[in-house]
Design a protein around this motif. Structure first.
Motif, short mmCIF file in Angstrom:
data_model
loop_
_atom_site.label_atom_id
_atom_site.label_comp_id
_atom_site.label_asym_id
_atom_site.label_seq_id
_atom_site.Cartn_x
_atom_site.Cartn_y
_atom_site.Cartn_z
N TYR A 178 0.82 -1.21 0.00
CA TYR A 178 0.00 0.00 0.00
C TYR A 178 0.86 1.27 0.00
N GLY B 56 2.20 2.32 -6.19
CA GLY B 56 1.00 2.47 -7.01
C GLY B 56 0.33 3.81 -6.82
N GLU B 57 -0.68 4.03 -7.65
CA GLU B 57 -1.41 5.29 -7.62
C GLU B 57 -2.47 5.29 -6.52
N ARG C 191 0.01 6.69 -0.62
CA ARG C 191 0.32 6.20 -1.98
C ARG C 191 0.31 7.38 -2.93
N VAL D 207 -0.10 -3.10 -4.79
CA VAL D 207 0.89 -3.43 -5.82
C VAL D 207 2.03 -4.23 -5.19
N GLY E 287 -5.82 5.16 -4.58
CA GLY E 287 -7.11 4.59 -4.90
C GLY E 287 -7.07 3.33 -5.73
N THR E 288 -5.88 2.87 -6.12
CA THR E 288 -5.79 1.66 -6.93
C THR E 288 -5.54 0.45 -6.03
N GLU E 289 -5.52 -0.73 -6.64
CA GLU E 289 -5.31 -1.96 -5.89
C GLU E 289 -3.89 -2.02 -5.34
N GLY F 116 2.10 7.23 -6.20
CA GLY F 116 2.55 6.92 -7.55
C GLY F 116 3.99 7.33 -7.76
#
Length: 415
Positions: free
Chosen positions: A168, A171-172, A241, A178, A174-176, A243
């Protein structure tokens, strides 16, 4: 005295390590010890084909790389990398004779490293207390998913990444979750294990007392996560998170180019002004939106849009050169294949070409020892052994077994 590899100039020359590890986390720890000059004796189970990494595709043999083993001399690329500078013996530790033989070897060892699930070594009769009974000065290092007495369950890298929280952080928003592509759970714990082992050895060399070094994969990775105050960020409203950007830094991030991407780190006033000059926009230096660090962060979206428009209109090497000319930290984003052949890491032998025991140079890259010494020679310069290649030699030299005893063990399938 047992036979050891006393290569001149290597820091751990003469140090004997019994390696009970398999897969990646343990073998990487013992690979580093081997690169530092220790005699690493890899103990493998003859009944299972040895280290599980021996069956990782792809394989390298007389016909080059293949996804399946096609010849007796084919060796897994994983083993070619992780087995270098080690010697292999086969020993069935579930057989009482195998256990007794291991303890004979342990009498003359300085260090034992294992990465069984917690408690397994004890159940086999080869745990720390068992080895300490025959060798009170031994350094016994355990790498497990959750540490001695910790949680249960299988500790694969993805499981450790999941439990540590790192999924967590990438990744961007709100995304799942990674999974980080590099198996950081498997690779971080062995680094701490080597640090702990060498610290214990230093203490033992001073006071003569051995000890158990216990490293948890989960604890190692979660500890590293905690170096960045993610919990504090959440409490004050900063996103965890982000990105390819960091909300409190601008200009900062990964930007497109004509032929790939570049990384740019320009959060200070000096660096930011260099970015503006590289872009041919010195007027932005006086723009009140970008005059101070706080203002640049406040207007980061507009600033990053400008930087991206500039960078994507030119090749990445040209953009990086323009930024570097202004003293801005910037670099091309390399693919793994290109990064492994970077002249800087090749020159320092931080990444090296793997060799096959029969077929020589392979063109496949693997880890070197990423530490340079001013007065020591450290390197991984011997190919990985075949399964059990040194069994007779080491049982005799290190364990003191007679030829007759070795023959009996071989006849019984213990080795």
């Amino acid at each position: 005295m047992p036979h050891t590899d006393r290569t001149p100039g290597r820091p751990l020359a003469g140090t004997v390590v019994l390696d009970l590890t398999t897969a990646l986390a343990g073998p990487y720890a013992t690979l580093l010890l081997a690169g530092l000059g220790a005699t690493v004796v890899k103990v493998e189970n003859p009944a299972t084909g040895g280290d599980s990494a021996r069956n990782n595709s792809p394989y390298y043999g007389r016909d080059g790389l293949n996804m399946a083993r096609v010849d007796d001399t084919d060796m897994s690329v994983s083993m070619m990398g992780r087995g270098r500078n080690k010697k292999s013996i086969t020993l069935n530790l579930k057989d009482p004779r195998g256990r007794a033989t291991f303890l004979r070897l342990a009498r003359n060892a300085d260090i034992v490293v294992e990465n069984y699930a917690a408690g397994t070594a004890d159940r086999l009769g080869i745990g720390y207390e068992d080895v300490r009974a025959v060798n009170p000065t031994v350094i016994y290092t355990s790498i497990s998913g959750f540490g001695a007495g910790g949680g249960s369950g299988k500790a694969m890298d993805s499981i450790i990444q999941a439990l540590s929280g790192v999924m967590y952080t990438a990744g961007e928003p709100g995304t799942e979750p990674v999974r980080i592509g590099l198996p950081v759970g498997d690779l971080l714990a062995p680094l701490y294990a080597v640090i702990g082992t060498l610290a214990a050895k230093t203490q033992r060399d001073q006071d003569g007392v051995g000890q158990h070094v216990d490293v948890s994969m989960l604890g190692a990775l979660t500890s590293l996560l905690s170096t960045e105050p993610f919990d504090a960020h959440e409490q004050v409203g900063l996103p965890v998170r982000t990105g390819n950007e960091v909300p409190r830094l601008a200009p900062f991030g990964i930007f497109p180019a004509k032929d790939g991407f570049l990384a740019l780190c320009g959060p200070t006033d000096t660096f930011a002004r260099g970015v503006f000059r590289a872009m041919g926009r010195p007027d932005l230096i006086e723009d009140e939106r970008f005059a101070t660090r706080d203002q640049r962060v406040h207007h980061a979206s507009a600033l990053h849009e400008m930087v991206g428009a500039w960078s994507q209109s030119r090749p990445r090497a040209e953009a990086v050169a323009a930024l570097a000319a202004q003293g801005v930290p910037a670099a091309e984003v390399l693919t793994p294949a290109d990064a492994l052949r970077n002249p800087d890491v090749r020159r320092r032998e931080e990444v090296v070409e793997l060799g096959h025991p029969e077929h020589g140079s392979t063109g496949v890259m693997g880890p070197g020892v990423p530490i340079r010494f001013s007065h020591a020679d450290v390197r991984l310069d011997r190919p990985a052994p075949h399964l059990g290649e040194h069994t007779g030699e080491l049982l005799a030299d290190l364990g003191g077994l007679s030829g007759e005893e070795i023959a009996e063990l071989r006849q019984a399938g213990v080795i």
